[in-house]
Scaffold this active site. Sequence first.
Site, PDB file in Angstrom:
ATOM      1  N   VAL A  50     101.591 -15.420  31.203  1.00 11.39           N
ATOM      2  CA  VAL A  50     100.767 -15.823  29.865  1.00 11.39           C
ATOM      3  C   VAL A  50     100.063 -17.157  30.173  1.00 11.39           C
ATOM      4  CG1 VAL A  50     102.657 -17.026  28.804  1.00 11.39           C
ATOM      5  CG2 VAL A  50     100.874 -16.021  27.395  1.00 11.39           C
ATOM      6  N   LYS A  51     100.658 -18.004  30.958  1.00  9.37           N
ATOM      7  CA  LYS A  51     100.192 -19.363  31.276  1.00  9.37           C
ATOM      8  C   LYS A  51      98.908 -19.396  31.971  1.00  9.37           C
ATOM      9  CE  LYS A  51     103.200 -21.933  28.833  1.00  9.37           C
ATOM     10  NZ  LYS A  51     103.653 -22.994  29.151  1.00  9.37           N
TER      11      LYS A  51
END
Length: 370
Positions: A50-51
Amino acid sequence: MVGRQPGILNDALGAVGNTPLIRLNKIPQQFGIQCNVLVKCEYFNAGGSVKDRIAARMLDEAEQQGLVTPGKTVIIEPTSGNTGVGLALACAVKGYRCIIVLPEKMSAEKVATLKALGAEVIRTPTEAAWDDPRSNIMTARRLAEETENAYILDQYNNPNNPLAHRVTAQEIIDDVTAVSANQGPLTPASSPRHHVTNLNSSSGKVDVLVAGVGTGGTVSGIATRLREDDHNPDLFVLGVDPIGSTLAVPASLNELENGESGAYKIEGIGYDFDPKSLDKQQVSAWIKTRDEESFDYARQLIRMEGLLCGGSSGAALAGAMRFLKEGGEGYDAFGSQQGKNVVIILPDSLRNYITKPWLIEGTKEEQHIA
């Protein structure tokens, strides 16, 4: 994500976003949960987590503001690993030198990935509090002062961290509303292969968002967009925080039992300070999780649902199942209600944890044929 448009991507950063929303078909059902439990699989991003979203957004915005220059600026970032991988990937594509500072407890796989992407890696003591001179945050700040043309994007305080997740939220909205807009089950002829063909019933919106909380950008950014008037102002948000972290409120939730250690093995969630990127007003309720249950649910996601996710994904599912199953605080309003849509964020993949003992616990011994 109804489906990525056909075409050729310009570079690897073009493969950030448009991750799939997948229905769980076995784990919730074993608890008698009636609502639709959907998982946003963020490990499909180019860098595996997600980062990647915030890394690309923060670097792009810094470039547009003239704060960094490819080939000149040295990007330095303190991280638990995934933001570092996302930044290292973006720096490789764009041509920046990259230095990542992360605690010793973070996996060897994350370090290997960072090095493979060309990043320089500095390790710091896991037990160091965030304001300890030895911590990854303070070490990064010191390095930035000592390094010519250095710049810290600072995921903990950068507004582009939560802002990046307006896009994540819109993808979720598009997927949920695409199914409900069909006024009943999709037919194979009207749906791409393997897309949902029978969602029983749907409220047409996201009713509950469940996410592990670290910097807070994911939960804050997604919740803010989902709560807008054109979607669901009544959204319920469950924040998942590991025992040993101090993010949850009320503070009494963070108190340790007698003899209990404040150390936790789970990576990527939990902190001993409140990042500015975390808007706690967006979280309706908090739930604390233990390493053992988090790793157990991660294994279940892999073995029962075929989702190759990491430990923090297991933490999010552990919190969700306790909340939704009979006896949980969310059972009456959500877990027992057909058509309610619960979305859980799965942050990263098992790639980061291949050598961790928890991953293969309970598996059969391999056989060797002479």
